[in-house]
Design a protein around this motif. Sequence first.
Motif, PDB file in Angstrom:
ATOM      1  N   ASP A  42      46.872  60.483 -36.798  1.00 54.82           N
ATOM      2  CA  ASP A  42      48.497  60.455 -36.944  1.00 54.82           C
ATOM      3  C   ASP A  42      48.995  60.365 -38.160  1.00 54.82           C
ATOM      4  OD1 ASP A  42      48.629  60.528 -33.962  1.00 54.82           O
ATOM      5  OD2 ASP A  42      47.724  58.464 -33.874  1.00 54.82           O
ATOM      6  N   ARG A  62      43.426  57.544 -39.191  1.00 49.92           N
ATOM      7  CA  ARG A  62      42.410  57.984 -38.221  1.00 49.92           C
ATOM      8  C   ARG A  62      41.435  56.959 -37.484  1.00 49.92           C
ATOM      9  NH1 ARG A  62      39.196  63.605 -38.527  1.00 49.92           N
ATOM     10  NH2 ARG A  62      39.330  64.184 -36.117  1.00 49.92           N
ATOM     11  N   ARG A  71      48.077  59.659 -43.575  1.00 52.10           N
ATOM     12  CA  ARG A  71      47.505  59.762 -42.192  1.00 52.10           C
ATOM     13  C   ARG A  71      46.666  58.650 -41.856  1.00 52.10           C
ATOM     14  NH1 ARG A  71      48.570  63.963 -39.371  1.00 52.10           N
ATOM     15  NH2 ARG A  71      46.934  64.096 -38.097  1.00 52.10           N
TER      16      ARG A  71
END
Length: 177
Positions: free
Chosen positions: A106, A118, A116
């Motif tokens: 995300d 994860r 990001r």
Amino acid sequence: MTRSWPVVAAMFLALGGLSAVVGYEMAPPRPAQWREIAWPFPRDGWPAGRAFRCGTAECGTEVEVYLRPKLGFCNCDSGAADDDEVDRVSDVDMISPRFVPLKAGDVVHVAGMPGRIRAYDLDGSRTAIGVAVSHRCDLMAVAAQGRGDAARVQRVTLKFLESREIRAWMTAAMEGR
């Protein structure tokens, strides 16, 4: 005049006590009992970073977070743009060479930097979180591990990263200070 002195003293005591309570209540919260630990990984091409641990009693699950800047390492145009880059740069591979993504990552903002995040399964009983955020051409790599579900480990990790002390350190580290 002598009868008003006890009233004035009582008012000063009450006001002082109220000020102490307000000061305590308004003080910025400390990160939930995080303590700094030694960098647990062998030396590689990057300087050692900082490592922290929070116990089950304080964080709901035991979590360790490892973070370090990688100056000059990031794509200057797109930053940490995709999950493959998070897999490569977030240092989760130092926790375990066998990490399996649980789902797509995300978009996240940490300390004012875009990137990001994860979640990974390490061995069926441990979860890892990888975060890669960038500022200009520099990258902040964050890896975390904990027992329990990925959502809890991620929530605890992000709360820690948003603490005032860590935000300030990350900002200074990304500026080379």
